[in-house]
Design a protein around this motif. Structure first.
Motif, PDB file in Angstrom:
ATOM      1  N   LYS A  62     -23.778 -17.677 -16.150  1.00  0.00           N
ATOM      2  CA  LYS A  62     -22.674 -17.376 -15.233  1.00  0.00           C
ATOM      3  C   LYS A  62     -21.336 -17.299 -15.956  1.00  0.00           C
ATOM      4  O   LYS A  62     -20.356 -16.809 -15.391  1.00  0.00           O
ATOM      5  CB  LYS A  62     -22.636 -18.428 -14.115  1.00  0.00           C
ATOM      6  CG  LYS A  62     -23.898 -18.457 -13.274  1.00  0.00           C
ATOM      7  CD  LYS A  62     -23.789 -19.433 -12.133  1.00  0.00           C
ATOM      8  CE  LYS A  62     -25.110 -19.534 -11.363  1.00  0.00           C
ATOM      9  NZ  LYS A  62     -25.543 -18.233 -10.837  1.00  0.00           N
ATOM     10  N   ASN A  63     -21.281 -17.781 -17.197  1.00  0.00           N
ATOM     11  CA  ASN A  63     -20.040 -17.679 -17.959  1.00  0.00           C
ATOM     12  C   ASN A  63     -19.856 -16.291 -18.560  1.00  0.00           C
ATOM     13  O   ASN A  63     -18.729 -15.814 -18.716  1.00  0.00           O
ATOM     14  CB  ASN A  63     -20.019 -18.719 -19.077  1.00  0.00           C
ATOM     15  CG  ASN A  63     -19.932 -20.137 -18.545  1.00  0.00           C
ATOM     16  OD1 ASN A  63     -19.201 -20.407 -17.593  1.00  0.00           O
ATOM     17  ND2 ASN A  63     -20.681 -21.048 -19.148  1.00  0.00           N
ATOM     18  N   ARG A  64     -20.978 -15.654 -18.886  1.00  0.00           N
ATOM     19  CA  ARG A  64     -20.906 -14.333 -19.513  1.00  0.00           C
ATOM     20  C   ARG A  64     -21.369 -13.214 -18.594  1.00  0.00           C
ATOM     21  O   ARG A  64     -21.207 -12.037 -18.918  1.00  0.00           O
ATOM     22  CB  ARG A  64     -21.752 -14.310 -20.799  1.00  0.00           C
ATOM     23  CG  ARG A  64     -21.266 -15.276 -21.875  1.00  0.00           C
ATOM     24  CD  ARG A  64     -22.042 -15.078 -23.160  1.00  0.00           C
ATOM     25  NE  ARG A  64     -21.848 -13.728 -23.691  1.00  0.00           N
ATOM     26  CZ  ARG A  64     -20.812 -13.354 -24.439  1.00  0.00           C
ATOM     27  NH1 ARG A  64     -19.861 -14.236 -24.725  1.00  0.00           N
ATOM     28  NH2 ARG A  64     -20.715 -12.129 -24.886  1.00  0.00           N
ATOM     29  N   GLY A  65     -21.975 -13.578 -17.460  1.00  0.00           N
ATOM     30  CA  GLY A  65     -22.490 -12.547 -16.563  1.00  0.00           C
ATOM     31  C   GLY A  65     -23.694 -11.832 -17.126  1.00  0.00           C
ATOM     32  O   GLY A  65     -23.833 -10.611 -16.978  1.00  0.00           O
ATOM     33  N   THR A  66     -24.589 -12.571 -17.792  1.00  0.00           N
ATOM     34  CA  THR A  66     -25.788 -11.983 -18.385  1.00  0.00           C
ATOM     35  C   THR A  66     -27.031 -12.715 -17.897  1.00  0.00           C
ATOM     36  O   THR A  66     -26.970 -13.882 -17.491  1.00  0.00           O
ATOM     37  CB  THR A  66     -25.751 -12.059 -19.922  1.00  0.00           C
ATOM     38  OG1 THR A  66     -25.708 -13.436 -20.340  1.00  0.00           O
ATOM     39  CG2 THR A  66     -24.539 -11.330 -20.473  1.00  0.00           C
ATOM     40  N   PHE A  67     -28.158 -12.036 -17.948  1.00  0.00           N
ATOM     41  CA  PHE A  67     -29.442 -12.668 -17.673  1.00  0.00           C
ATOM     42  C   PHE A  67     -30.543 -11.904 -18.396  1.00  0.00           C
ATOM     43  O   PHE A  67     -30.372 -10.733 -18.752  1.00  0.00           O
ATOM     44  CB  PHE A  67     -29.733 -12.721 -16.166  1.00  0.00           C
ATOM     45  CG  PHE A  67     -29.841 -11.383 -15.488  1.00  0.00           C
ATOM     46  CD1 PHE A  67     -31.063 -10.730 -15.363  1.00  0.00           C
ATOM     47  CD2 PHE A  67     -28.716 -10.765 -14.949  1.00  0.00           C
ATOM     48  CE1 PHE A  67     -31.164  -9.499 -14.738  1.00  0.00           C
ATOM     49  CE2 PHE A  67     -28.804  -9.531 -14.316  1.00  0.00           C
ATOM     50  CZ  PHE A  67     -30.040  -8.898 -14.206  1.00  0.00           C
ATOM     51  N   ALA A 116     -23.531  -7.866 -16.848  1.00  0.00           N
ATOM     52  CA  ALA A 116     -22.686  -7.306 -15.794  1.00  0.00           C
ATOM     53  C   ALA A 116     -21.762  -6.224 -16.346  1.00  0.00           C
ATOM     54  O   ALA A 116     -21.336  -5.329 -15.601  1.00  0.00           O
ATOM     55  CB  ALA A 116     -21.856  -8.420 -15.145  1.00  0.00           C
ATOM     56  N   SER A 117     -21.480  -6.271 -17.671  1.00  0.00           N
ATOM     57  CA  SER A 117     -20.632  -5.250 -18.282  1.00  0.00           C
ATOM     58  C   SER A 117     -21.266  -3.869 -18.200  1.00  0.00           C
ATOM     59  O   SER A 117     -20.580  -2.848 -18.250  1.00  0.00           O
ATOM     60  CB  SER A 117     -20.357  -5.598 -19.747  1.00  0.00           C
ATOM     61  OG  SER A 117     -21.541  -5.537 -20.520  1.00  0.00           O
ATOM     62  N   GLN A 118     -22.613  -3.825 -18.080  1.00  0.00           N
ATOM     63  CA  GLN A 118     -23.318  -2.555 -17.950  1.00  0.00           C
ATOM     64  C   GLN A 118     -23.397  -2.097 -16.499  1.00  0.00           C
ATOM     65  O   GLN A 118     -23.887  -1.003 -16.214  1.00  0.00           O
ATOM     66  CB  GLN A 118     -24.736  -2.701 -18.523  1.00  0.00           C
ATOM     67  CG  GLN A 118     -24.759  -3.082 -20.013  1.00  0.00           C
ATOM     68  CD  GLN A 118     -26.086  -3.663 -20.431  1.00  0.00           C
ATOM     69  OE1 GLN A 118     -26.563  -4.641 -19.870  1.00  0.00           O
ATOM     70  NE2 GLN A 118     -26.707  -3.047 -21.423  1.00  0.00           N
ATOM     71  N   SER A 123     -20.376  -8.671  -9.269  1.00  0.00           N
ATOM     72  CA  SER A 123     -21.022  -9.941  -8.947  1.00  0.00           C
ATOM     73  C   SER A 123     -21.884  -9.751  -7.707  1.00  0.00           C
ATOM     74  O   SER A 123     -21.704  -8.799  -6.938  1.00  0.00           O
ATOM     75  CB  SER A 123     -19.981 -11.035  -8.682  1.00  0.00           C
ATOM     76  OG  SER A 123     -19.281 -11.377  -9.855  1.00  0.00           O
ATOM     77  N   GLY A 124     -22.825 -10.676  -7.507  1.00  0.00           N
ATOM     78  CA  GLY A 124     -23.667 -10.614  -6.319  1.00  0.00           C
ATOM     79  C   GLY A 124     -25.123 -10.428  -6.666  1.00  0.00           C
ATOM     80  O   GLY A 124     -25.571 -10.741  -7.775  1.00  0.00           O
ATOM     81  N   LYS A 125     -25.866  -9.915  -5.735  1.00  0.00           N
ATOM     82  CA  LYS A 125     -27.311  -9.744  -5.895  1.00  0.00           C
ATOM     83  C   LYS A 125     -27.609  -8.514  -6.745  1.00  0.00           C
ATOM     84  O   LYS A 125     -27.115  -7.427  -6.482  1.00  0.00           O
ATOM     85  CB  LYS A 125     -27.984  -9.605  -4.524  1.00  0.00           C
ATOM     86  CG  LYS A 125     -29.495  -9.514  -4.569  1.00  0.00           C
ATOM     87  CD  LYS A 125     -30.066  -9.411  -3.164  1.00  0.00           C
ATOM     88  CE  LYS A 125     -31.585  -9.334  -3.169  1.00  0.00           C
ATOM     89  NZ  LYS A 125     -32.139  -9.226  -1.801  1.00  0.00           N
ATOM     90  N   TYR A 126     -28.435  -8.707  -7.790  1.00  0.00           N
ATOM     91  CA  TYR A 126     -28.904  -7.608  -8.623  1.00  0.00           C
ATOM     92  C   TYR A 126     -30.386  -7.370  -8.322  1.00  0.00           C
ATOM     93  O   TYR A 126     -31.184  -8.312  -8.287  1.00  0.00           O
ATOM     94  CB  TYR A 126     -28.740  -7.936 -10.104  1.00  0.00           C
ATOM     95  CG  TYR A 126     -27.350  -7.670 -10.667  1.00  0.00           C
ATOM     96  CD1 TYR A 126     -27.177  -6.914 -11.815  1.00  0.00           C
ATOM     97  CD2 TYR A 126     -26.210  -8.192 -10.058  1.00  0.00           C
ATOM     98  CE1 TYR A 126     -25.922  -6.674 -12.353  1.00  0.00           C
ATOM     99  CE2 TYR A 126     -24.939  -7.967 -10.579  1.00  0.00           C
ATOM    100  CZ  TYR A 126     -24.801  -7.210 -11.715  1.00  0.00           C
ATOM    101  OH  TYR A 126     -23.554  -6.970 -12.248  1.00  0.00           O
ATOM    102  N   ASP A 148     -29.060 -13.509  -8.447  1.00  0.00           N
ATOM    103  CA  ASP A 148     -27.630 -13.590  -8.123  1.00  0.00           C
ATOM    104  C   ASP A 148     -26.833 -13.730  -9.409  1.00  0.00           C
ATOM    105  O   ASP A 148     -27.082 -14.633 -10.218  1.00  0.00           O
ATOM    106  CB  ASP A 148     -27.357 -14.778  -7.206  1.00  0.00           C
ATOM    107  CG  ASP A 148     -27.913 -14.567  -5.803  1.00  0.00           C
ATOM    108  OD1 ASP A 148     -27.890 -13.408  -5.341  1.00  0.00           O
ATOM    109  OD2 ASP A 148     -28.388 -15.536  -5.184  1.00  0.00           O
ATOM    110  N   VAL A 149     -25.880 -12.840  -9.605  1.00  0.00           N
ATOM    111  CA  VAL A 149     -25.101 -12.775 -10.840  1.00  0.00           C
ATOM    112  C   VAL A 149     -23.640 -13.066 -10.548  1.00  0.00           C
ATOM    113  O   VAL A 149     -23.075 -12.544  -9.578  1.00  0.00           O
ATOM    114  CB  VAL A 149     -25.240 -11.382 -11.503  1.00  0.00           C
ATOM    115  CG1 VAL A 149     -24.327 -11.267 -12.714  1.00  0.00           C
ATOM    116  CG2 VAL A 149     -26.684 -11.120 -11.890  1.00  0.00           C
ATOM    117  N   VAL A 150     -23.042 -13.900 -11.386  1.00  0.00           N
ATOM    118  CA  VAL A 150     -21.605 -14.150 -11.332  1.00  0.00           C
ATOM    119  C   VAL A 150     -20.989 -13.499 -12.559  1.00  0.00           C
ATOM    120  O   VAL A 150     -21.250 -13.908 -13.692  1.00  0.00           O
ATOM    121  CB  VAL A 150     -21.289 -15.651 -11.309  1.00  0.00           C
ATOM    122  CG1 VAL A 150     -19.781 -15.867 -11.339  1.00  0.00           C
ATOM    123  CG2 VAL A 150     -21.907 -16.314 -10.087  1.00  0.00           C
ATOM    124  N   ALA A 151     -20.230 -12.449 -12.351  1.00  0.00           N
ATOM    125  CA  ALA A 151     -19.622 -11.728 -13.466  1.00  0.00           C
ATOM    126  C   ALA A 151     -18.261 -12.324 -13.791  1.00  0.00           C
ATOM    127  O   ALA A 151     -17.447 -12.544 -12.884  1.00  0.00           O
ATOM    128  CB  ALA A 151     -19.482 -10.257 -13.126  1.00  0.00           C
TER     129      ALA A 151
END
Length: 365
Positions: A62-67, A116-118, A123-126, A148-151
């Motif tokens: 959640k700090n970088r918005g990656t998974f 999330a940069s891509q 933010s939200g549901k991916y 769920d992603v926090v960008a």
């Protein structure tokens, strides 16, 4: 109809929902009047492994918005030549849809890191879907999931002209491709070698926690300006173009690395604001020397040095950019080395080590 007068048909379980169990086959001939005449029937029991796979979300940062998307237990009766993962956020439909190429891991699983940069920093549901590519080139669905992603707040990148930002995103550019083979000697084409080496570098960088964006992942032609345009639209910190050299003399060998030198007779077409930016040039110099030094130390190849030219991909790319010439395909000894997996692995390890050294010096990340 066969050459000996027999008739034959191949029945594929994929045309019958991939079902296992008892299959019934009836045979009819069609006479000249169009009438069907039954000849008999047979049964056969098939035990079919259906297309299946498990999609798992891991390392949701959640700090970088990656998974990470991890694919395990993947099977398909038609074979597996690749895995692609389409991902989009639930904002504005599928306007941020990206088809990510997953990389096969040593344990047989597949993995891709999504940022999330891509996806417009949404933010939200991916939504995450999984497709494998079978031996015929067809994409076959095997599952879906969501996360769920926090960008984090978008703060820019070197590719956008902010050289104080380091996202740990590397843009790799495999030279040539498609109808442009690049250098070709001894039955070897530059375009194939650059793609093979890029694949190794990409996997190693991802294993080190970097995100990687690429110009191409297949034998496709991409225009030079389009390569830089794609890099400038990314959030990458650096641009690394991979090439194999050639010379008029078969005696010439060694490795050399280039960064940008402005030429007045070659003005920038899409990067006028940043092509000659002193910070960009200084950081490109650091990157070039870090990778060149690492390559020479690892390979023992002749050191052709760090040089400057106004190559289009270096001129039109906003981020610090280098172009690597990893040996001379026109030299029979280097050509032989470049085709081996052992030497390609050595080159890839050295490129990654050089990139890491650059990050340590410039960003302390």
């Amino acid at each position: 109809k066969q050459a000996n007068g027999d008739y034959k048909v191949t029945v594929r379980s994929s045309n019958h929902k991939g079902d296992s169990g008892l299959y019934n086959s009836h045979v009819y001939l069609v006479d000249n009047a169009g009438k069907f005449i039954g000849l008999g029937g047979k049964q056969v029991t098939l035990d079919i492994t259906k297309t299946q796979g498990t999609l798992t979300i891991a390392n949701n940062d959640k700090n970088r918005g990656t998974f990470d998307v991890v694919i395990t237990n993947l099977t398909n009766p038609g074979g597996i030549t690749g895995v692609v993962i389409p991902v989009w956020s639930d904002q504005n439909g599928q306007d941020d849809l990206v088809w990510h190429n997953a990389t096969k891991q040593e344990d047989g699983s597949y993995k891709v890191t999504v940022s999330a940069s891509q996806h417009k920093w949404n933010s939200g549901k991916y939504i995450v879907h999984g497709y494998l590519t079978d031996a015929s080139g067809k994409n076959v669905s095997f599952g879906a999931t969501s996360v769920d992603v926090v960008a984090p707040k978008k703060i820019g990148s070197a590719s956008r002209g902010n050289y104080d930002v380091f996202n740990k995103i590397v843009y790799l550019d495999a030279g040539h491709g498609g109808y442009d083979p690049g250098a070709s000697y001894f039955g070897i084409s530059e375009k194939s070698l650059t793609l093979a080496i890029q694949s190794r570098v990409k996997a190693k960088l991802e294993a080190e926690g970097y995100q990687v964006v690429t110009t191409r992942t297949s034998d496709a032609f991409v225009d030079l300006t389009d390569r830089s345009r794609a890099a400038n639209a990314s959030e990458s910190d650096i641009f690394v173009s991979i090439h194999i050299n050639a010379a008029g003399s078969s005696d010439v060998q060694g490795i050399e690395t280039y960064y940008y030198q402005p030429y007045a007779e070659y003005p920038s077409r899409i990067n006028a604001a940043y092509h000659a930016n002193p910070t960009r040039l200084s950081m490109s110099d650091t990157l070039a020397n870090a990778i060149q030094s690492s390559l020479i130390n690892a390979t023992g190849a002749q050191n052709q040095g760090v040089k400057r030219r106004t190559f289009a991909v270096l001129r039109e790319t906003t981020a610090p950019a280098v172009l690597l010439e990893l040996g001379f395909l026109s030299n029979s000894q280097e050509a032989a080395r470049l085709t081996t997996s052992v030497y390609q692995e050595t080159l890839a390890n050295a490129i990654v080590a050089g990139i890491k050294a650059y990050y340590e010096k410039e960003s302390n990340v």
